[in-house]
Design an enzyme around this catalytic site. Structure first.
Site, short mmCIF file in Angstrom:
data_model
loop_
_atom_site.label_atom_id
_atom_site.label_comp_id
_atom_site.label_asym_id
_atom_site.label_seq_id
_atom_site.Cartn_x
_atom_site.Cartn_y
_atom_site.Cartn_z
N THR A 57 -9.82 1.82 6.04
CA THR A 57 -8.65 2.61 6.40
C THR A 57 -9.10 3.65 7.45
OG1 THR A 57 -8.84 4.49 4.89
CG2 THR A 57 -8.03 2.43 3.95
N GLU A 58 -8.14 4.36 8.02
CA GLU A 58 -8.49 5.42 8.98
C GLU A 58 -9.38 6.47 8.31
OE1 GLU A 58 -5.27 4.31 9.00
OE2 GLU A 58 -5.06 3.67 11.10
N TYR A 59 -8.97 6.92 7.14
CA TYR A 59 -9.74 7.95 6.45
C TYR A 59 -11.11 7.44 6.02
CZ TYR A 59 -6.23 11.66 6.07
OH TYR A 59 -5.36 12.69 6.33
N ASP B 202 -3.50 11.66 -1.22
CA ASP B 202 -3.66 13.12 -1.19
C ASP B 202 -4.20 13.60 -2.54
OD1 ASP B 202 -2.57 13.13 1.37
OD2 ASP B 202 -0.53 13.34 0.62
N ASP C 238 5.03 4.65 3.50
CA ASP C 238 4.65 6.06 3.69
C ASP C 238 5.92 6.88 3.81
OD1 ASP C 238 1.62 7.22 4.59
OD2 ASP C 238 3.33 8.57 4.89
N GLU D 126 0.87 -1.18 0.00
CA GLU D 126 0.00 0.00 0.00
C GLU D 126 0.90 1.22 0.00
OE1 GLU D 126 -3.54 2.30 2.49
OE2 GLU D 126 -2.35 0.80 3.52
N1 SAH Z 1 -4.18 5.25 3.40
C1 SAH Z 1 -4.40 5.98 4.66
C2 SAH Z 1 -3.73 7.38 4.65
C3 SAH Z 1 -4.19 8.29 3.57
S1 SAH Z 1 -3.44 9.90 3.68
C4 SAH Z 1 -5.89 6.07 4.93
O1 SAH Z 1 -6.68 5.82 4.03
O2 SAH Z 1 -6.27 6.39 6.07
C5 SAH Z 1 -2.22 9.79 2.41
C6 SAH Z 1 -0.88 9.26 2.92
O3 SAH Z 1 -0.01 9.17 1.80
C7 SAH Z 1 -0.17 10.17 3.92
O4 SAH Z 1 0.13 9.44 5.09
C8 SAH Z 1 1.09 10.63 3.19
O5 SAH Z 1 2.20 10.77 4.05
C9 SAH Z 1 1.30 9.53 2.18
N2 SAH Z 1 2.00 9.93 0.96
C10 SAH Z 1 1.77 11.03 0.22
N3 SAH Z 1 2.59 11.09 -0.84
C11 SAH Z 1 3.36 9.97 -0.77
C12 SAH Z 1 4.40 9.46 -1.58
N4 SAH Z 1 4.84 10.11 -2.66
N5 SAH Z 1 4.97 8.30 -1.21
C13 SAH Z 1 4.57 7.63 -0.10
N6 SAH Z 1 3.57 8.08 0.68
C14 SAH Z 1 2.98 9.23 0.37
#
Ligand code: SAH
Length: 211
Positions: free
Chosen positions: A191-193, A118, A69, A44
């Protein structure tokens, strides 16, 4: 995912090399040695606080999972969950999703997940979206031929963009959900979100896209 800087997070990660891969360049092509078996590897990218990756690991003991991450503090919360879960089939990796070919051999990853990435809504930030074509090139390289990306989000703009990006890249959209939680999709690990946004009444979109 925005989190406050967690004191000691870096040391905490470094003190758990059994879960956090500290020299991932050395693991390239040898992930089966890291896990001690030949089970398929699912990753992931942007795993946040790790609810999904640990939940999946507990649900599917014959698959190896890697949560990736870039943020140290975020990853440290994922480590809390991994330790608590005691799942032997999950690891964490602090690297940028754009650099995955440094850490995985061609075809070494069987399947990949993107969850609530994001959105980067401004057009000038398009290249930062994890479904932008340069990221797809990277994913394609580490996945097998006809490998798949499973993507969930609450963000309609990012979802629309990603469907177009996948299809412009020549990928097949195998299945699309416009309201995942209202569907009969079973064994969904939240997921958390996903938890947070669905509690607020947001619909969750999902797509399975194949190279
Ligand atoms: N999947 C989790 C978090 C989503 S937030 C959920 O659904 O709850 C998005 C996450 O992506 C953040 O923790 C951020 O640090 C990470 N992220 C953003 N750009 C990234 C990149 N280029 N490589 C790795 N992680 C990244």
């Amino acid at each position: 995912m925005r989190v406050r800087k967690r004191k000691g997070a870096e040391d905490y990660l470094e003190n758990h090399p059994q879960y956090v891969i500290l020299n991932p360049e050395d693991a390239k092509g040898k992930w089966h040695l890291v896990f001690g078996n030949d089970n398929p590897i699912h990753i992931e990218v942007g795993s946040g606080k790790g609810a999904f990756i640990t939940g999946m690991a507990l649900q599917n003991p014959n698959i190896n999972y890697i949560g990736i991450d870039i943020q140290v503090s975020v990853l440290s919360y994922a480590l809390d969950k991994v330790i608590e879960s005691q799942a032997p089939n999950v690891r964490l990796l602090r690297v940028d999703g754009s650099s995955l070919t440094n850490y995985f051999e061609d075809g070494e990853v069987a399947l990949m997940y993107l969850n609530f990435s994001d959105p980067w809504p401004k057009t000038r930030h398009e290249k930062r979206r994890l479904t932008y074509k340069t990221f797809l090139e990277t994913y394609q390289q580490i996945l097998p031929e006809h490998g798949e990306i499973h993507f969930k989000t609450d963000n309609r703009g990012l979802f629309e963009y990603s469907l177009a990006s996948f299809s412009q890249y020549g990928m097949t959209l195998k299945q699309v959900w416009l309201d995942l939680h209202a569907s009969n999709y079973e064994s969904n690990v939240m997921t958390e979100y996903e938890q947070k946004f669905s509690e607020k009444g947001q619909v969750i979109y999902r797509v399975e896209a194949q190279f």
